[in-house]
Motif scaffolding. Structure first.
Motif, short mmCIF file in Angstrom:
data_model
loop_
_atom_site.label_atom_id
_atom_site.label_comp_id
_atom_site.label_asym_id
_atom_site.label_seq_id
_atom_site.Cartn_x
_atom_site.Cartn_y
_atom_site.Cartn_z
N ASN A 29 0.84 -1.20 0.00
CA ASN A 29 0.00 0.00 0.00
C ASN A 29 0.88 1.25 0.00
N PRO A 30 0.76 2.09 -1.05
CA PRO A 30 1.62 3.29 -1.14
C PRO A 30 1.28 4.38 -0.12
N LYS A 31 0.17 4.28 0.59
CA LYS A 31 -0.22 5.28 1.59
C LYS A 31 0.40 5.02 2.96
N ILE A 32 1.10 3.89 3.09
CA ILE A 32 1.63 3.48 4.38
C ILE A 32 3.12 3.79 4.46
N GLY A 33 3.52 4.43 5.57
CA GLY A 33 4.92 4.73 5.79
C GLY A 33 5.65 3.60 6.51
N HIS A 34 5.04 3.10 7.59
CA HIS A 34 5.68 2.06 8.40
C HIS A 34 4.61 1.15 8.99
N VAL A 35 4.92 -0.14 9.04
CA VAL A 35 4.05 -1.12 9.70
C VAL A 35 4.85 -1.75 10.83
N PHE A 36 4.31 -1.65 12.04
CA PHE A 36 4.88 -2.37 13.17
C PHE A 36 4.06 -3.64 13.35
N SER A 37 4.71 -4.79 13.18
CA SER A 37 4.08 -6.09 13.39
C SER A 37 4.79 -6.80 14.53
N PRO A 38 4.13 -7.01 15.67
CA PRO A 38 4.79 -7.69 16.78
C PRO A 38 5.40 -9.03 16.38
N ARG A 39 4.84 -9.69 15.39
CA ARG A 39 5.38 -10.97 14.92
C ARG A 39 6.79 -10.80 14.37
N LEU A 40 7.03 -9.69 13.70
CA LEU A 40 8.33 -9.47 13.06
C LEU A 40 9.29 -8.64 13.91
N ASP A 41 8.76 -7.98 14.91
CA ASP A 41 9.56 -7.03 15.68
C ASP A 41 9.81 -7.48 17.11
N GLU A 42 10.20 -8.74 17.26
CA GLU A 42 10.54 -9.26 18.58
C GLU A 42 11.81 -8.57 19.10
N ILE A 43 11.98 -8.50 20.38
CA ILE A 43 13.17 -7.91 20.99
C ILE A 43 14.27 -8.97 21.01
N PRO A 44 15.39 -8.71 20.33
CA PRO A 44 16.45 -9.73 20.30
C PRO A 44 17.08 -9.93 21.68
N GLY A 45 17.50 -11.17 21.92
CA GLY A 45 18.21 -11.48 23.15
C GLY A 45 17.34 -11.84 24.33
N LEU A 46 16.03 -11.78 24.17
CA LEU A 46 15.14 -12.14 25.28
C LEU A 46 14.54 -13.52 25.03
N THR A 47 14.33 -14.26 26.10
CA THR A 47 13.74 -15.58 26.00
C THR A 47 12.24 -15.48 26.17
N MET A 48 11.50 -15.93 25.15
CA MET A 48 10.04 -15.87 25.19
C MET A 48 9.51 -16.57 26.44
N GLY A 49 8.57 -15.92 27.10
CA GLY A 49 7.93 -16.49 28.27
C GLY A 49 8.53 -16.05 29.60
N THR A 50 9.71 -15.43 29.55
CA THR A 50 10.34 -14.97 30.79
C THR A 50 9.69 -13.67 31.24
N PRO A 51 9.77 -13.35 32.54
CA PRO A 51 9.21 -12.08 33.01
C PRO A 51 9.81 -10.87 32.29
N LEU A 128 -6.44 -4.46 1.92
CA LEU A 128 -5.53 -3.60 2.66
C LEU A 128 -4.46 -2.98 1.76
N ALA A 129 -4.20 -3.61 0.63
CA ALA A 129 -3.21 -3.08 -0.31
C ALA A 129 -3.71 -1.82 -1.00
N THR A 130 -5.03 -1.65 -1.08
CA THR A 130 -5.60 -0.50 -1.79
C THR A 130 -6.41 0.44 -0.90
N TYR A 131 -6.61 0.07 0.35
CA TYR A 131 -7.38 0.91 1.26
C TYR A 131 -6.66 2.26 1.39
N ASP A 132 -7.41 3.35 1.36
CA ASP A 132 -6.82 4.68 1.44
C ASP A 132 -6.62 5.09 2.90
N PHE A 133 -5.43 4.83 3.40
CA PHE A 133 -5.12 5.13 4.80
C PHE A 133 -4.95 6.61 5.05
N SER A 134 -4.92 7.43 4.00
CA SER A 134 -4.81 8.88 4.23
C SER A 134 -6.18 9.51 4.47
#
Length: 146
Positions: A29-51, A128-134
């Motif tokens: 979609n050309p109207k989108i600048g950035h997409v934050f996806s929790p699936r792709l943006d995990e914090i490196p070095g942390l073990t899933m499930g830890t406090p 979502l590829a053509t939805y006008d987010f502006s």
């Protein structure tokens, strides 16, 4: 350019396939600048499930919702039930006055809290590829609610 927070479950193969389709549609979609996806943006070095992982992931995700212009949320989980984390993200976004574009691909009854909180209701990830987010055209869910 619109910044998006993508809310949705990614716990099994079906959910991962769905969220990947959504990520690709949003990337096209050309109207989108950035997409934050929790699936792709995990914090490196942390073990899933830890406090530490839980605290930092929660803080990061909430911060990213705050930074987003729009939240795109996937309502499909199991039957008529939405993932609890996704439901929290939708509620937080609504309270923060963020427009919510809800993708509801399965033929299920939508919970009234989701139906009433959304700005736009879509039923196909490809839209979502053509939805006008502006301009954010509104569309509402017309089906039964629970």
């Amino acid at each position: 350019m619109t910044n998006i927070y993508l809310a949705g479950p990614f716990f099994d193969d079906e959910q991962i396939e769905r969220i990947e389709r959504v990520e690709k549609a949003l990337a096209a979609n050309p109207k989108i600048g950035h997409v934050f996806s929790p699936r792709l943006d995990e914090i490196p070095g942390l073990t899933m499930g830890t406090p530490e992982w839980a605290t930092q992931t929660f803080q990061m995700d909430v911060s990213q919702i705050d930074k987003a212009d729009v939240v795109v949320a996937l309502s499909d989980f199991v039957d008529d039930q939405v993932d609890s984390g996704t439901a929290f993200e939708i509620g937080y976004a609504f309270h923060s006055k963020k427009p919510i574009v809800l993708l509801h691909e399965k033929k299920t009854i939508l919970n009234l809290m989701l139906a009433e909180s959304l700005h736009a209701h879509l039923t196909d990830a490809a839209d979502l590829a053509t939805y006008d987010f502006s301009t954010l055209p509104e569309s509402h869910y017309e089906g039964k609610v629970i």
